[in-house]
Scaffold this motif. Structure first.
Motif, PDB file in Angstrom:
ATOM      1  N   TYR A 300       0.856  -1.187   0.000  1.00 38.64           N
ATOM      2  CA  TYR A 300       0.000   0.000   0.000  1.00 38.64           C
ATOM      3  C   TYR A 300       0.886   1.229   0.000  1.00 38.64           C
ATOM      4  N   GLN A 301       0.658   2.123  -0.948  1.00 37.10           N
ATOM      5  CA  GLN A 301       1.451   3.344  -1.062  1.00 37.10           C
ATOM      6  C   GLN A 301       0.646   4.538  -0.554  1.00 37.10           C
ATOM      7  N   VAL A 302       1.281   5.388   0.224  1.00 36.98           N
ATOM      8  CA  VAL A 302       0.659   6.618   0.716  1.00 36.98           C
ATOM      9  C   VAL A 302       1.548   7.793   0.348  1.00 36.98           C
ATOM     10  N   ARG A 303       0.969   8.767  -0.320  1.00 34.32           N
ATOM     11  CA  ARG A 303       1.714   9.948  -0.765  1.00 34.32           C
ATOM     12  C   ARG A 303       1.353  11.142   0.114  1.00 34.32           C
ATOM     13  N   ALA A 304       2.312  11.645   0.817  1.00 28.41           N
ATOM     14  CA  ALA A 304       2.078  12.832   1.638  1.00 28.41           C
ATOM     15  C   ALA A 304       2.209  14.085   0.780  1.00 28.41           C
ATOM     16  N   ALA A 305       1.624  15.169   1.239  1.00 31.59           N
ATOM     17  CA  ALA A 305       1.738  16.437   0.530  1.00 31.59           C
ATOM     18  C   ALA A 305       3.156  16.994   0.678  1.00 31.59           C
ATOM     19  N   ASP A 308       7.603  22.457   2.451  1.00 32.98           N
ATOM     20  CA  ASP A 308       8.932  23.078   2.591  1.00 32.98           C
ATOM     21  C   ASP A 308       9.977  22.374   1.730  1.00 32.98           C
ATOM     22  N   GLY A 309       9.568  21.962   0.531  1.00 36.01           N
ATOM     23  CA  GLY A 309      10.508  21.334  -0.393  1.00 36.01           C
ATOM     24  C   GLY A 309      10.765  19.863  -0.150  1.00 36.01           C
ATOM     25  N   HIS A 310       9.996  19.241   0.748  1.00 29.44           N
ATOM     26  CA  HIS A 310      10.185  17.831   1.066  1.00 29.44           C
ATOM     27  C   HIS A 310       8.853  17.086   0.881  1.00 29.44           C
ATOM     28  N   ARG A 311       8.928  15.870   0.366  1.00 30.50           N
ATOM     29  CA  ARG A 311       7.724  15.047   0.236  1.00 30.50           C
ATOM     30  C   ARG A 311       8.061  13.588   0.587  1.00 30.50           C
ATOM     31  N   PRO A 312       7.450  13.052   1.662  1.00 33.03           N
ATOM     32  CA  PRO A 312       7.629  11.636   1.969  1.00 33.03           C
ATOM     33  C   PRO A 312       6.585  10.776   1.244  1.00 33.03           C
ATOM     34  N   VAL A 313       7.025   9.645   0.746  1.00 28.77           N
ATOM     35  CA  VAL A 313       6.129   8.647   0.178  1.00 28.77           C
ATOM     36  C   VAL A 313       6.369   7.356   0.947  1.00 28.77           C
ATOM     37  N   TRP A 314       5.284   6.789   1.485  1.00 25.96           N
ATOM     38  CA  TRP A 314       5.382   5.609   2.337  1.00 25.96           C
ATOM     39  C   TRP A 314       4.870   4.373   1.611  1.00 25.96           C
TER      40      TRP A 314
END
Length: 389
Positions: A300-305, A308-314
């Motif tokens: 299962y993939q979760v894309r965070a918004a 501040d120039g950073h984006r985590p994808v879990w």
């Protein structure tokens, strides 16, 4: 509202569907005779697929706005939270699909007058009404799990003089007493094709359904030809879509803290040069996401918004507590953390590399084979070169 105003918008929509090729000529008469508006409640929410925003339209207070949305090629939400919710903020659980999607799937179904059809997911009843008008009375049986939704659809179909059998039950059961059917169409998204459906479709019959993996919420329409007396069904995907999921097959996810109770400490850390666009895709229907789900099962993939120039994808393993986090940074190297028995990020990166090596195939080159023992195997171009999903 004047009658000419009521019909003008529908005529414009009909011409647009025909000119775009979404609605085949043989469905024009059904479109003209079975109005979408007759199958909708007083309150609907026009759903923007790109933003996720839902705009309420109430026929009782603003019939002009309500009719305008009805005559647009947009999905209309008709229920929230399985009937417990009253509007946006919860989960949309029943809707009227985009007319272009409805008619493209009917074209995929390739049903002819006199053919018997089993529909899974009655919803508003419009799809069943369209099929009944073209195929004939008593040819369509529709299954709806929600009793209130089913009752409303029965009433609307009856008011239009369309003789459809609407059953209230779990769609995974199909309709054994009415089988075999020449065609089966699902208007809810699937993660597994129930094996009983294969048994309930005639040899050489078709199953048309939105299917996808738990990797994301997107689906693709699959067109399965039943063979070997119901022992197997196989066929290509046709196009991307996104449907509300069959209630019995909704994703079960225990939440982030069940996987990462103590933060990133203790996880294996590395970096990657895989681009953010490759992971997230250019839009919600990017085939890279679909292909990744086919190659990385039970994930299962979760894309965070971005912030501040950073984006985590879990990434979370649905069969164990494996997880991975990819942190994209604007202007610098991408960090990766992985934990658990599966190296989920390595699997995702490998899947994206495989997709590029195969020539960046589109949806139509992928296919699915389902067997009566519950097996699901995906393939690219050749059904004999398949892998389990």
């Amino acid at each position: 509202m004047r009658r000419d105003s009521l019909t003008e918008g529908r005529s414009i929509l009909g011409r647009s569907l025909a000119e775009s090729g979404a609605m085949a000529p043989e469905w024009q008469e059904a479109f003209d005779a079975v109005p979408r508006a007759a199958f909708l409640p007083d309150v609907v929410w026009a759903f923007d697929m790109d933003t996720g925003a839902a705009v309420e339209a109430d026929r009782r207070t603003d019939p002009t706005a309500w009719q305008r949305y009805v005559d647009q090629d947009v999905p209309l939400v008709t229920q929230w939270d399985d009937g417990a919710g009253e509007g946006p903020g919860g989960e949309a659980t029943s809707s009227a699909s985009m007319p272009s999607v409805v008619f493209r799937m009917l074209a995929d179904l390739d049903a002819h007058p006199g053919d018997s059809v089993l529909e899974i997911g009655t919803g508003t009843g419009w799809n069943a009404g369209l099929m009944t008008h073209r195929l004939g009375h008593h040819t369509v049986t529709s299954v709806e799990v929600d009793g209130e939704v089913a009752a409303a659809a029965r009433g609307r179909l009856g008011a239009q003089g369309l003789l459809v059998t609407v059953l209230t039950r779990d769609g995974t059961e199909g309709d054994p007493p009415g089988a075999p059917y020449a065609r089966l169409i699902s208007t809810v998204g699937l993660r597994r094709v129930p094996t009983v459906w294969l048994e309930q479709v005639s040899p050489d019959g078709l199953i048309v359904a939105p299917w996808g993996t738990h990797y994301g919420n997107g689906d693709a329409v699959v067109r399965l030809r039943v063979s070997d007396g119901g022992a197997c069904a196989s066929g290509h995907f046709t196009r991307p879509v996104e449907f509300m999921k069959l209630r019995a097959q909704r994703r079960r996810f225990d939440g982030h803290r069940a996987y990462v109770p103590d933060g990133l400490g203790g996880a294996d850390r590395s970096t990657t040069d895989v681009a953010e666009t490759d992971v997230l895709g250019a839009d919600r229907y990017d085939v890279r996401t679909f292909a990744s789900g086919l190659r990385v099962p039970d994930c299962y993939q979760v894309r965070a918004a971005a912030r501040d120039g950073h984006r985590p994808v879990w990434f979370y393993g649905l069969g164990d507590r494996s997880w991975a986090c990819v942190m994209f940074h604007e202007g610098r190297t991408t960090d990766v953390w992985q934990s658990g028995p599966r190296r989920l990020w390595d699997e995702v990166a490998s899947a994206l590399g495989w997709w590029r090596e195969k020539g960046e195939p589109g949806y139509e080159r992928f296919g699915l084979t389902v067997t009566d023992d519950g097996g699901h195997r995906a393939w690219l171009d050749d059904p004999d070169d398949a892998w389990p999903v």
